[in-house]
Design a protein around this motif. Structure first.
Motif, PDB file in Angstrom:
ATOM      1  N   ALA A  28      -3.795  -0.672  -3.427  1.00  0.00           N
ATOM      2  CA  ALA A  28      -2.546  -1.379  -3.292  1.00  0.00           C
ATOM      3  C   ALA A  28      -2.553  -2.464  -4.132  1.00  0.00           C
ATOM      4  O   ALA A  28      -3.342  -1.800  -5.649  1.00  0.00           O
TER       5      ALA A  28
ATOM      6  N   ILE B 187      -7.768  -1.797  -2.074  1.00  0.00           N
ATOM      7  CA  ILE B 187      -7.246  -2.768  -1.149  1.00  0.00           C
ATOM      8  C   ILE B 187      -7.980  -3.674  -0.515  1.00  0.00           C
ATOM      9  O   ILE B 187      -7.882  -5.030  -0.506  1.00  0.00           O
TER      10      ILE B 187
ATOM     11  N   GLU C 159       0.756  -0.663  -0.404  1.00  0.00           N
ATOM     12  CA  GLU C 159       0.001   0.274  -0.053  1.00  0.00           C
ATOM     13  C   GLU C 159       0.939   0.816   0.357  1.00  0.00           C
ATOM     14  O   GLU C 159       1.652   1.715   1.111  1.00  0.00           O
TER      15      GLU C 159
END
Length: 552
Positions: A341, A367, A331
């Motif tokens: 991400a 993410i 990240e």
């Protein structure tokens, strides 16, 4: 008339063996020469149109870049002709061999059981000519960063034959899910698993993810936007000049820039250039990731994790699940607020420095998608990448604050000495002092990123300042455990535990673990590896222990 296919070289031995037909020395496809020649000629078309249709007077400013492109294309075509003339390759029952070189002859040989991946790439010109570039990876890299073999280029049927033969794909076998997989089939969405029966022989293919247009948002806001904008602006200016158009005069006539002022002119220029760069990055994202698909397909002794993508240049990467050791989610700190991400596999045999990023299994995206897909790929429920992590002691924060303070003090001291000697102006002292709050902020961010745990059969570590990386590494893949402490760590009661493996970056660290927990964590991270060196309490009761001690 089509060009002849690969032909054996009568002057070379075939290597013998049971599969003698496959052991014959072969050439690359001759069409790669004509592809380069055609590309060079097509690159000269704009200049020809400018001279003939628009009757632009030739000059170095307008036609110089075209001449450079023509020379580079000609040199490339000649180089490809020499490469085609002097390159031979063959596949024997035991090895893959390639001979190349004009002045210096090189002979590379790799055992087939050492091959880790076989990738097929096709640029637009290769696709038009029916050619493919085959990259054969065997867990080794040359000094130039080249994979074990690069065959540029062979016909598409030959590329498919090589991939099937070297990976020894048996499409009639059912795919073997990794250890811990539930085997459940879920309807296809952007993150869930779908099983589609389009494999040869009716073998299903598990699809983990496909491209979502909304992912483009995560790929356009970075510094590369301005670099791309500069390239696009220069290309547009040069093209307009070649056709006799005054691009600078057109921009100058759009507004009264003297009345607007220098400050607002700079602001408008930055915004416009940034917008051009964002549009360019968005177009580049779709061109690179068009028709993206992440799937698990049947292969030799298990399954292959396959990614396909590309509009003009298509690329397919097959990774042997037996070689995969874990997954890593990164990240970036400046875009962490967006939930951005990058997802990569920890595996053997793939070049981590390649611009094609063969370890990346997903485009940069949210993410939540990365974690869900990672869990499906690992075949473990719950996913180790979502396991709660053990926080590191406050002493780890104090260590980072100490380093930030000492670094800022050292830089400020050097700048003060340079100011006293008259080398730099006085305002540079404020720049040095300004590093201190930035360093303290970075220390806090780096400390909050620390974490570690053992989740089932996986070791999970998290760290990083500029990019917070969470790695789930299979415990059985850890070959070495190292416990280290510096002088400052010893004073603060900290240790660094490093798990070493033959895949990925080779070493994954849990920095600044509490000293009283470091040995226990290291022993759990690699079961059985530290047992001979641990001081365990004697399980024998007191009287029996005395009897055992007195016996001869």
């Amino acid at each position: 008339m089509s060009a002849p296919g690969p032909r054996p070289n009568a002057g070379e031995p075939n290597g013998g063996g049971a599969d003698a037909g496959a052991a014959v020395w072969q050439r690359l496809d001759v069409r790669l020469i004509w592809v380069d020649v055609a590309q060079s000629l097509l690159s000269l078309v704009p200049a020809a149109v400018a001279l003939v249709v628009f009757r632009v007077e030739p000059s170095w400013g307008t036609l110089g870049p075209v001449a450079v492109i023509g020379v580079v294309g000609t040199v490339g075509a000649v180089a490809d002709m020499l490469r085609w003339t002097f390159t031979r390759y063959r596949v024997t029952p035991d090895r893959v061999e390639r001979r190349t070189g004009v002045v210096v002859r090189r002979h590379r040989s790799v055992r087939r059981d050492r091959i880790r991946s076989v990738d097929a790439t096709a640029k637009l010109r290769h696709r038009v000519a029916g050619l493919r570039i085959v990259n054969i990876g065997a867990g080794q890299q040359s000094s130039a960063g080249e994979s074990a073999f690069v065959l540029d280029a062979v016909r598409r049927p030959e590329a498919e034959r090589l991939r099937g033969a070297l990976l020894r794909t048996r499409l009639g076998d059912a795919p073997a899910a990794p250890s811990g997989a539930t085997g459940e089939s879920v309807a296809a969405t952007e993150t869930s698993t779908a099983v589609r029966p389009d494999g040869a022989g009716g073998v299903p293919v598990e699809v983990f993810a496909r491209l979502k247009p909304s992912w483009v948002v995560y790929n356009v806001f970075n510094a590369w936007a301005y670099l791309m904008a500069l390239g696009l602006t220069w290309g547009g200016y040069w093209t307009a000049s070649m056709f006799g158009l005054d691009a600078a005069g057109f921009v100058g006539g759009l507004a009264d820039w003297d009345a607007i002022g220098v400050a607002w002119t700079v602001v408008i220029a930055v915004l416009v250039v940034g917008a051009v760069g964002v549009v360019g990055l968005a177009a580049n994202f779709f061109v690179e990731n068009w028709n993206f698909e992440l799937a698990r397909v049947p292969g030799d002794d298990g399954t292959l994790l396959r990614t396909r993508k590309g509009l003009f240049t298509t690329r397919e990467v097959n990774r042997d699940d037996n070689r995969m050791r874990g997954l890593q989610i990164s990240e970036p700190v400046l875009w962490r607020w967006m939930g951005m991400a990058d997802t990569n596999v920890v595996t053997t045999g793939l070049n981590l420095w390649s611009l094609y990023e063969p370890t990346a299994i997903l485009p940069r995206g949210p993410i939540t998608v990365a974690r869900r897909v990672a869990g499906r790929v690992l075949g473990v429920d719950p996913s180790p990448l979502e396991a709660p992590l053990t926080r590191h002691p406050r002493a780890a924060l104090r260590r980072r604050l100490w380093w930030a303070t000492s670094t800022a003090a050292a830089v400020t001291g050097v700048l003060a000495w340079l100011w006293l000697t008259g080398v730099v102006p006085a305002w540079t002292l404020w720049a040095g002092a300004g590093l201190w709050p930035l360093g303290l902020l970075g220390a806090l961010v780096a400390y909050r990123a620390l974490g570690h745990t053992v989740a089932g059969s996986y070791l999970v570590v998290r760290s990083g300042l500029m990019s917070r990386s969470t790695v789930a590494l299979r415990r059985s893949a850890v070959s070495t455990i190292a416990i280290r402490e510096s002088w400052l760590q010893r004073r603060l009661g900290l240790k660094t535990v490093t798990a070493m493996t033959s895949a990925g970056w080779g070493a994954y660290r849990a920095g600044d673990v509490a000293a009283e927990d470091a040995v226990a964590f290291a022993a759990d991270a690699a079961p059985g590896l530290l047992e001979p060196f641990l001081d365990r309490p004697d399980p024998v009761p007191g009287p029996r222990r005395q009897q055992a001690a007195s016996s001869p």
